[in-house]
Enzyme design. Structure first.
Site, PDB file in Angstrom:
ATOM      1  N   CYS A   2       2.475  -5.021   7.150  1.00 29.83           N
ATOM      2  CA  CYS A   2       3.050  -5.328   5.845  1.00 29.83           C
ATOM      3  C   CYS A   2       4.567  -5.229   5.907  1.00 29.83           C
ATOM      4  CB  CYS A   2       2.520  -4.355   4.799  1.00 29.83           C
ATOM      5  SG  CYS A   2       0.719  -4.232   4.744  1.00 29.83           S
ATOM      6  N   LEU A  55      -0.237  -7.987   4.710  1.00 31.30           N
ATOM      7  CA  LEU A  55      -1.054  -8.756   5.637  1.00 31.30           C
ATOM      8  C   LEU A  55      -2.372  -8.004   5.755  1.00 31.30           C
ATOM      9  CD1 LEU A  55      -1.347 -11.063   7.770  1.00 31.30           C
ATOM     10  CD2 LEU A  55      -0.426  -9.457   9.452  1.00 31.30           C
ATOM     11  N   ASN A  81       3.597   0.380   5.872  1.00 37.07           N
ATOM     12  CA  ASN A  81       3.460  -0.708   6.838  1.00 37.07           C
ATOM     13  C   ASN A  81       2.962  -0.113   8.146  1.00 37.07           C
ATOM     14  OD1 ASN A  81       3.887  -2.881   8.650  1.00 37.07           O
ATOM     15  ND2 ASN A  81       6.004  -2.267   8.965  1.00 37.07           N
ATOM     16  N   GLY A  82       1.845  -0.625   8.659  1.00 36.50           N
ATOM     17  CA  GLY A  82       1.356  -0.145   9.948  1.00 36.50           C
ATOM     18  C   GLY A  82      -0.152  -0.035   9.993  1.00 36.50           C
ATOM     19  N   GLU A  83      -0.617   0.739  10.958  1.00 34.74           N
ATOM     20  CA  GLU A  83      -2.039   1.023  11.126  1.00 34.74           C
ATOM     21  C   GLU A  83      -2.197   2.477  11.560  1.00 34.74           C
ATOM     22  OE1 GLU A  83      -4.449  -0.976  10.365  1.00 34.74           O
ATOM     23  OE2 GLU A  83      -3.338  -2.869  10.164  1.00 34.74           O
ATOM     24  N   ASP A 106      -6.649   2.545   5.285  1.00 37.04           N
ATOM     25  CA  ASP A 106      -5.913   3.664   5.868  1.00 37.04           C
ATOM     26  C   ASP A 106      -4.792   4.131   4.946  1.00 37.04           C
ATOM     27  OD1 ASP A 106      -4.529   1.320   6.304  1.00 37.04           O
ATOM     28  OD2 ASP A 106      -4.022   1.731   8.383  1.00 37.04           O
ATOM     29  N   GLY A 389       0.266  -5.643  26.231  1.00 38.62           N
ATOM     30  CA  GLY A 389       0.507  -4.681  27.310  1.00 38.62           C
ATOM     31  C   GLY A 389       1.909  -4.108  27.298  1.00 38.62           C
TER      32      GLY A 389
END
Length: 625
Positions: A2, A55, A81-83, A106, A389
């Protein structure tokens, strides 16, 4: 993922001018809409305003922000904003404590955890995040950033109010806020760029919330000086510790950490994908993801990137010894993925230099960043979440400056060897004003002074640990910024499993002879990947992100650069010496001597200066020398 933003005004009643401040929140949401194209929301109270664009990845039907909950009878409101990758475990713990949940997001886990445990709860989060919480009961605004600075968060003071935003552009649209750059900002651009000093925002007055920190602004009851009311504290700092495990245990521990991090970061209510170059890092992430999805009867989408006719013009070098495609094909066959080979041509690459500046709000990694932006916009047509990665080289010691003793012991940033290229086209009077070499040295020394070091290590190994610290604070952050801005500008969420703080904490303290057994670059990582990867990929010599070797690309750059030089109305003429620039253009190109990192050589200097000029133009920047 977000975009978040907002403001806090000590001693001022914002609701008295509700229309004005709601308009500011709406305007910031619009300029950050690319970060959250699915939903948006705002919140305004007496002392605080919050804005959010979303998002949707988790709990698509719910989880809207700003989200409010009661804390001690008063409202606490969050934008985030994030996970949070350990949200399920945290939720279970909070439910046992008596917390009630109304969503599966979350965001609510963070909110309920904060309401019960306060700032201490941030230490329990495993994830990537930038958080703003308005606590009505305490009359405080909190700004929180993840441990390694994966998610961005900038702030500035204007008219005795604190403004914050995921991206700098959100601050620049505040009415009356000046877009200016002074000597310090120009030193950031020309001495350090495309890196920047942690905590600085390059524009005058713009700062960055430091990784692993919490900023607290107490609004109070009087018209306080907002700057003096702001407090900074760290909830996490990397520490040097004794490593007590033998090599076999270290390999086993590393394998578990990587596997667990990848599994955790597969958390999503929509399909995920991976970037697959064919290198060790992305191949390992892909192999773990593909194996996990196969258990569910699903096929993983994978993506690799290259440039048109690179097979024809590729030039092997110490920095880039081999092409990726054969190894990517090998991994696709082994893992059974649904693979997409994406290519970018010369004109597209040059055309994306400007959008990359708009995404970063700064001159950036030239075509290295422009190509990533183009590729992210292709990937999002298939998937909205991708695991990458990134960060393995910084953490496991994959770069030449970890291995070459003259770079380990060098006094200065080891990825900026050709410093003279940075100054080659600048006016003498500008060089006299900026003192670029001194600025670079001061930035280097300030970082080295804070390095956690295990003094039981040999002097050379202590140097390597300090190089690791430099990488975590500088080079890795630059790449993380590139990944965040290019992916979020495309509406794509890109995740970085190797940046799990547990991996960083553990590997930072592993002795060098275990990280690099028998002189094998990233040997520990390769050993940890033996159960997942074929030997051809596992023991392949490191090759970085691809760049174009097509001579047509440099011709396009030189043409656009010459056009810029001939137009005296362009703002970069305040900084560039036209005679010096023309002399530089007449010199033969050198692709093998990077002035930043491993990929940014002669052609990328033209691209970078084109970006500087575009930045000055697009943001209407006033230069203060």
């Amino acid at each position: 993922m977000c975009g978040i933003a907002g403001f806090c005004a000590p001693g001022r009643d914002l609701t008295a001018e509700e229309g004005r401040y709601k308009k500011i929140l709406d305007t910031i949401n619009q300029v950050q809409k690319h970060r959250g194209p699915d939903e948006e929301g705002t919140y305004l109270s007496k002392h605080c305003g919050l804005a959010h664009v979303r998002l949707s990845i988790l709990d698509l039907a719910h989880g809207q922000q700003p989200m409010a909950r009661k804390k001690g009878g008063e409202d606490a409101v969050i934008v985030y904003n994030g996970e949070i990758y350990n949200m399920r475990e945290l939720r279970e713990e909070l439910e046992k404590d008596g917390e009630i949940f109304y969503t599966t997001s979350d965001t609510e886990v963070i909110m309920n955890g904060y309401c019960r445990y306060g700032k201490e709860f941030f230490k329990r989060l495993n994830g990537i995040f930038a958080i703003a919480i308005w606590d009505e009961g305490l009359n405080e605004l909190l700004l929180v950033r993840d441990r390694l600075g994966v998610k961005p968060l900038f702030y500035a003071f204007h008219e005795n109010m604190l403004y914050f935003s995921s991206e700098i552009k959100g601050i620049l649209v505040v009415p009356g806020f000046p877009a200016e750059v002074d000597r310090e900002g120009l030193c950031e651009i020309f001495a350090l760029g495309p890196a920047k000093t942690p905590g600085k925002g390059v524009f005058c007055g713009v700062k960055e919330v430091r990784a692993g920190s919490v900023l607290t602004l107490h609004a109070g009851t009087a018209a306080l000086d907002a700057r003096k009311a702001l407090q900074e504290e760290y909830y996490w700092k990397l520490e040097a510790k004794e490593h007590t495990e033998d090599f076999a245990q270290t390999v086993e521990h590393t394998t578990w950490l990587i596997t667990d991090a990848v599994r955790m970061q597969m958390l999503s209510d929509i399909p995920i994908s991976t970037f697959l170059s064919g290198g060790v890092d992305s191949s390992l992430v892909t192999a773990i993801c593909a194996a996990e999805l196969k258990k569910e009867g699903k096929i993983l989408d994978t993506f690799s990137f290259d440039f048109t006719e690179n097979d024809k013009y590729f030039q092997s070098s110490a920095y880039q010894p081999s092409q990726d495609r054969p190894f990517a094909e090998m991994m696709v066959k082994r893992c059974g993925t649904n693979h997409h080979f994406l290519e970018c041509d010369n004109t597209l690459l040059a055309d994306y230099l400007s959008p990359a500046v708009r995404a970063r709000d700064l001159p950036c990694m030239a075509d290295v960043e422009a190509s990533m932006l183009y590729f992210c916009r292709q990937v999002v047509q298939y998937d909205k979440v991708a695991l990458t990665g990134e960060c393995a080289d910084e953490i496991f010691g994959g770069y030449p400056w970890f291995h070459r003793e003259e770079l380990v012991t060098k006094h200065g940033f080891p990825w900026s060897n050709e410093f003279s290229m940075r100054t080659a086209m600048l006016k003498d009077e500008v060089l006299g004003e900026l003192n670029l070499k001194e600025y670079e040295a001061a930035a280097y020394e300030a970082t080295m002074e804070t390095a956690p070091v295990n003094y039981e290590f040999s002097e050379l190994e202590q140097g390597r640990q300090r190089i690791g610290w430099l990488n975590l604070n500088w080079f890795m952050v630059t790449l993380l910024d590139r990944m965040d801005r290019t992916s979020m500008a495309s509406g794509l969420e890109a995740r970085v499993p190797f940046a799990d703080h547990r991996i960083v904490e553990y590997i930072y303290n592993v002795p060098w002879e275990m990280k690099c057994p028998d002189g094998m670059v990233k040997g520990l990582l390769r050993k940890a990947g033996e159960a997942y990867l074929p030997k051809e990929v596992l023991y392949r010599k490191k090759s970085p992100y691809p760049k174009t070797y097509h001579p047509g690309y440099e011709r396009i750059l030189k043409g656009r650069f010459a056009q810029m030089l001939s137009d005296q109305s362009q703002p970069i003429h305040a900084l560039l010496d036209t005679k010096k620039a023309k002399a530089f253009m007449a010199m033969p190109s050198d692709y093998a001597k990077p002035w930043y990192g491993q990929l940014m050589a002669g052609p990328q200097l033209y691209a970078y200066l084109l970006q500087v000029n575009d930045w000055l133009n697009a943001y209407k920047i006033r230069i203060k020398l």
